[in-house]
Structures are given as C-alpha cells and as structure tokens.
Enzyme design. Sequence first.
Site, PDB file in Angstrom:
ATOM      1  CD  GLN A 157      -2.742   1.179   2.573  1.00 27.78           C
ATOM      2  OE1 GLN A 157      -2.578   0.330   3.442  1.00 27.78           O
ATOM      3  NE2 GLN A 157      -3.551   2.194   2.725  1.00 27.78           N
TER       4      GLN A 157
ATOM      5  CE1 TYR B  38       1.913 -10.694   7.225  1.00 28.82           C
ATOM      6  CE2 TYR B  38       3.373  -9.161   8.330  1.00 28.82           C
ATOM      7  CZ  TYR B  38       2.332 -10.082   8.373  1.00 28.82           C
ATOM      8  OH  TYR B  38       1.724 -10.368   9.574  1.00 28.82           O
TER       9      TYR B  38
ATOM     10  CB  SER C 121       0.714 -16.321  14.493  1.00 24.86           C
ATOM     11  OG  SER C 121      -0.288 -15.427  14.084  1.00 24.86           O
TER      12      SER C 121
ATOM     13  CD  GLN D 104       1.854 -11.542  15.328  1.00 26.41           C
ATOM     14  OE1 GLN D 104       1.407 -11.096  14.272  1.00 26.41           O
ATOM     15  NE2 GLN D 104       3.139 -11.614  15.569  1.00 26.41           N
TER      16      GLN D 104
ATOM     17  CD1 TRP E 106      -2.507 -11.282  14.890  1.00 28.23           C
ATOM     18  CD2 TRP E 106      -3.883 -10.196  13.504  1.00 28.23           C
ATOM     19  NE1 TRP E 106      -3.356 -12.200  14.309  1.00 28.23           N
ATOM     20  CE2 TRP E 106      -4.203 -11.571  13.461  1.00 28.23           C
ATOM     21  CE3 TRP E 106      -4.613  -9.314  12.700  1.00 28.23           C
ATOM     22  CZ2 TRP E 106      -5.222 -12.092  12.650  1.00 28.23           C
ATOM     23  CZ3 TRP E 106      -5.629  -9.823  11.887  1.00 28.23           C
ATOM     24  CH2 TRP E 106      -5.922 -11.192  11.868  1.00 28.23           C
ATOM     25  CB  SER E 107      -5.883  -6.094  13.603  1.00 23.86           C
ATOM     26  OG  SER E 107      -5.291  -6.339  12.351  1.00 23.86           O
ATOM     27  N   PRO E 108      -4.889  -4.210  16.697  1.00 22.71           N
ATOM     28  CG  PRO E 108      -3.263  -2.915  17.770  1.00 22.71           C
ATOM     29  CD  PRO E 108      -3.438  -3.932  16.691  1.00 22.71           C
TER      30      PRO E 108
ATOM     31  CD  GLN F 117      -2.082   6.135   9.754  1.00 19.65           C
ATOM     32  OE1 GLN F 117      -1.401   5.122   9.578  1.00 19.65           O
ATOM     33  NE2 GLN F 117      -3.145   6.401   9.012  1.00 19.65           N
TER      34      GLN F 117
ATOM     35  CG  ASN G 189      -1.519   4.471  16.315  1.00 13.87           C
ATOM     36  OD1 ASN G 189      -2.458   5.262  16.391  1.00 13.87           O
ATOM     37  ND2 ASN G 189      -1.314   3.728  15.254  1.00 13.87           N
TER      38      ASN G 189
HETATM   39  N1  NAP Z   1      -0.196 -13.017  12.712  1.00 15.66           N
HETATM   40  C1  NAP Z   1      -1.103 -12.666  11.852  1.00 15.66           C
HETATM   41  O1  NAP Z   1      -1.792 -13.499  11.263  1.00 15.66           O
HETATM   42  C2  NAP Z   1      -1.290 -11.208  11.561  1.00 15.66           C
HETATM   43  C3  NAP Z   1      -2.369 -10.758  10.782  1.00 15.66           C
HETATM   44  C4  NAP Z   1      -2.504  -9.390  10.571  1.00 15.66           C
HETATM   45  C5  NAP Z   1      -1.582  -8.519  11.115  1.00 15.66           C
HETATM   46  N2  NAP Z   1      -0.525  -8.986  11.854  1.00 15.66           N
HETATM   47  C6  NAP Z   1       0.497  -8.088  12.437  1.00 15.66           C
HETATM   48  O2  NAP Z   1      -0.120  -6.998  13.100  1.00 15.66           O
HETATM   49  C7  NAP Z   1       0.334  -5.772  12.519  1.00 15.66           C
HETATM   50  C8  NAP Z   1      -0.714  -4.742  12.633  1.00 15.66           C
HETATM   51  O3  NAP Z   1      -1.882  -5.116  11.904  1.00 15.66           O
HETATM   52  P1  NAP Z   1      -2.785  -3.986  11.289  1.00 15.66           P
HETATM   53  O4  NAP Z   1      -1.990  -3.189  10.312  1.00 15.66           O
HETATM   54  O5  NAP Z   1      -4.063  -4.583  10.838  1.00 15.66           O
HETATM   55  O6  NAP Z   1      -3.024  -3.116  12.636  1.00 15.66           O
HETATM   56  P2  NAP Z   1      -3.895  -1.907  13.052  1.00 15.66           P
HETATM   57  O7  NAP Z   1      -2.966  -1.074  13.884  1.00 15.66           O
HETATM   58  O8  NAP Z   1      -5.169  -2.396  13.659  1.00 15.66           O
HETATM   59  O9  NAP Z   1      -4.276  -1.111  11.701  1.00 15.66           O
HETATM   60  C9  NAP Z   1      -3.306  -0.372  11.043  1.00 15.66           C
HETATM   61  C10 NAP Z   1      -3.913   0.524   9.981  1.00 15.66           C
HETATM   62  O10 NAP Z   1      -4.876   1.402  10.550  1.00 15.66           O
HETATM   63  C11 NAP Z   1      -4.705   2.738  10.040  1.00 15.66           C
HETATM   64  N3  NAP Z   1      -4.253   3.574  11.170  1.00 15.66           N
HETATM   65  C12 NAP Z   1      -3.279   3.277  12.072  1.00 15.66           C
HETATM   66  N4  NAP Z   1      -3.155   4.249  12.988  1.00 15.66           N
HETATM   67  C13 NAP Z   1      -4.065   5.189  12.669  1.00 15.66           C
HETATM   68  C14 NAP Z   1      -4.414   6.426  13.263  1.00 15.66           C
HETATM   69  N5  NAP Z   1      -3.801   6.855  14.350  1.00 15.66           N
HETATM   70  N6  NAP Z   1      -5.409   7.153  12.681  1.00 15.66           N
HETATM   71  C15 NAP Z   1      -6.044   6.702  11.581  1.00 15.66           C
HETATM   72  N7  NAP Z   1      -5.746   5.524  10.976  1.00 15.66           N
HETATM   73  C16 NAP Z   1      -4.762   4.771  11.517  1.00 15.66           C
HETATM   74  C17 NAP Z   1      -3.652   2.631   8.953  1.00 15.66           C
HETATM   75  O11 NAP Z   1      -4.275   2.285   7.714  1.00 15.66           O
HETATM   76  P3  NAP Z   1      -4.794   3.379   6.624  1.00 15.66           P
HETATM   77  O12 NAP Z   1      -4.015   4.640   6.819  1.00 15.66           O
HETATM   78  O13 NAP Z   1      -4.523   2.691   5.331  1.00 15.66           O
HETATM   79  O14 NAP Z   1      -6.263   3.506   6.872  1.00 15.66           O
HETATM   80  C18 NAP Z   1      -2.841   1.425   9.398  1.00 15.66           C
HETATM   81  O15 NAP Z   1      -2.136   0.787   8.357  1.00 15.66           O
HETATM   82  C19 NAP Z   1       0.740  -6.185  11.098  1.00 15.66           C
HETATM   83  O16 NAP Z   1       1.600  -5.278  10.495  1.00 15.66           O
HETATM   84  C20 NAP Z   1       1.399  -7.500  11.364  1.00 15.66           C
HETATM   85  O17 NAP Z   1       2.700  -7.309  11.874  1.00 15.66           O
HETATM   86  C21 NAP Z   1      -0.387 -10.312  12.069  1.00 15.66           C
END
Ligand code: NAP
Length: 332
Positions: free
Chosen positions: A27, A54, A151, A177, A205-207, A291, A295
């Site tokens: 992205q 990834y 995970s 994870q 992940w994805s908090p 961001q 965060n």
């Molecule tokens: N083990 C697994 O199966 C698994 C699966 C998924 C993820 N993960 C891990 O978890 C990490 C985080 O996952 P995630 O990216 O889904 O987490 P997330 O923190 O829930 O979402 C991140 C996305 O939210 C948006 N964002 C973040 N902070 C923001 C803010 N302050 N204001 C507005 N928008 C904001 C951004 O996207 P936009 O700007 O594009 O909107 C950002 O890319 C991954 O990178 C990976 O390391 C692991």
Amino acid sequence: MEFRHLGRSGLKVSEISYGNWLTHGSQVEEDAAKQCVQAALDEGITTFDTADVYAGTKAEAVLGRALKGVRRESLEIFTKVYWPTGPGQNDRGLSRKHITESIHASLRRLQTDYVDLYQAHRFDFETPLEETLKTFDDLVRQGKVLYVGVSEWTAEQISQALKIADEMGFDRIVSSQPQYSMLWRVIEAEVVPLSEKEGIGQIVWSPIAQGVLTGKYVPGQQPPAGSRATDTNGGANMISRFMNDDVLTRVQELKPIAADLGLTMAQLAIAWVLQNPNVSSAIVGATRPEQVSDNVKAAGVKLDDEVLRRIDEALGDIVERDPAKTVSPRNR
Ligand SMILES: NC(=O)c1ccc[n+]([C@@H]2O[C@H](COP(=O)([O-])OP(=O)(O)OC[C@H]3O[C@@H](n4cnc5c(N)ncnc54)[C@H](OP(=O)(O)O)[C@@H]3O)[C@@H](O)[C@H]2O)c1
C-alpha cells in the site's frame, strides 16, 4: 515507551510494536515506509514484526533496508513462516524443508544474522508437530532464532506443542500472536488462561481493527481516500469483515468515551488491549508517520473499570468472543 516481558521469557519488548503487513512493499511507497519506521524508532518502539509472506516477501526486504544502520542489539525483530512464499508444494507450511529455507531467505532480506522471535504463522495439519518443533529448536541452537512463538493457534494446539517440547527437551513457545481488539476477543476464554499458566505472552495484531476503531469510517459515507478500506492491493478485502453499518455505528459511540479521557480513538483502542496483563505488546500498523506518533501515546495509559464498562455497553453484541473463530486452514 513502556516495556514488558515477552511471556515468562527474559526478553523485553516495547508495549507497542510496529508491523508492516499490507503496507510495506504494497500500500505504501518505500519512502513512506522508511518514515514510519523512523517515527517508530523516534517514539521509542524497539520491536518490529513482519512475515516472510507479506507483500510476496517484499515487506521483509523493505523493513531490512529501513532498519539498516540501527544498532542490532537495540531492536527486537520478529518474523513468521507458514503461508506460501513461492509456487512449489514445499514453499509453504511448517515442514523441516520449508522452515529451513524460509528462515535463510528471511535473514537475507532482513539483513540480519538472527531474528529475536520466529513464529509459526498458523498451525500446519500436514506436518507432524514434532518435526516443526525440532526444526525450530535446531534454529535456536544454531543462533538463527532466539525465541519461538506461534500465531492464531488454539489453546489445544499450544498445549500439544508444550507437551512435546517438555517431553523432548525442545525450546518452549514463549509467545502467541492472535488478533485481539475491543471488537475481537476470541482469545479471552481459552488461549489467555492457558498462556497465563504456561508463561506465554500475547503479541496482538490489529488492535485498532485495521483502522476501524479510529472512528474514521463513518456509516453511510465513503471511506477516506487512501485508507485501507480503499486499498485494492488486498487491504479493502481484509478490512471488509468490519465494514458494515452495525459495527461502524457502534464504534462511533466510543467517541465520547475517548474524548472524556483526552485520548484519540486509536489510543483508546490500543490502551484497551494493553489492559490485559497477558498482552506483551500491541502491534500497530501505519501508512503515515503521524499515525505512529498518535498510536504510541497509548503506552502506559490506565483505563479504570468504569471506562471498560462504558466501552462494553457502547459496543454491545457486535463483540466477537467465540474461541472457535481461531482457525488454521486444514490444507496449507
Ligand atoms: N499473525 C497474523 O496473522 C497477523 C495478521 C494481521 C496482522 N498482523 C500483524 O499486526 C500488525 C498490525 O496489523 P494492522 O496493520 O491490521 O493493525 P492496526 O494497527 O489495527 O491497523 C493499522 C492501519 O490502521 C490505520 N491507522 C493506524 N493508525 C491510525 C491512526 N492513528 N489514525 C487513523 N488511521 C490509523 C492505517 O491504515 P490506513 O491509513 O490505510 O487507513 C494502518 O495501516 C501487522 O503489520 C502485522 O505485523 C499479524
């Protein structure tokens, strides 16, 4: 930044870590990726999470370049293995062959001699667990991997692995994870109680539910330009499970709760997962350095019982709690 132990291990991780799923090599352009990593470092994040799969292996390479020159001892670098990294039958899963080949490729792309944590990205029903755990143990002994984790494994799968490790004298799993957020609490019933007993820490992940819990997706309106919900490289598909009016309407009701605390909604969401003492770190993603700066302010925030009650009341029955939602594919 605050730091926590990774489970019962001696390793400390930053409460908030930075992950590059769907962003680096996909992205966002490399410049933006580097700026986000620099912002993470400037804000005190020391823990970085990626995976071989990834962006079709490109994400690890971007992270490796972005971290180049940073003192290695000041970083904890986590990666994972399981999902396909190539077209072959053996370019996937947790066999001795694939794990061995994949760690070597990951180390090359990350430009490092070892990773701090190596995680089985899913459970592999096609490989004997002994084979996987023995291979992980060998990598620990070779110094290529310092700790091992999993995970999206169920409590039952984690238990099986601990039993084998104890019987065979293999290195024990120290981390899990899972997906975890105010909206997705499926680990609370089984994985967390087992992990507390066994000294396993959650790196969640994805908090912020991929951006949904920031409140920027307003029901009935187009998603903001450039956000994950508009990302045709895969992001829009991944976030779609939360993009319905029911969820988005309830999420808007969190706004006054965050405002009363002087927090942004993203900070409230991250602080919420960190209230669980079994959580070692919340992995956040970002497409822009601002961001990351927003965060990280969730580190160290305490939410009292009344706030937690108001959050539950606002979200009502859209919260997912079913432990059966933790699943790995039957075939890899
Ligand atoms: N083990 C697994 O199966 C698994 C699966 C998924 C993820 N993960 C891990 O978890 C990490 C985080 O996952 P995630 O990216 O889904 O987490 P997330 O923190 O829930 O979402 C991140 C996305 O939210 C948006 N964002 C973040 N902070 C923001 C803010 N302050 N204001 C507005 N928008 C904001 C951004 O996207 P936009 O700007 O594009 O909107 C950002 O890319 C991954 O990178 C990976 O390391 C692991």
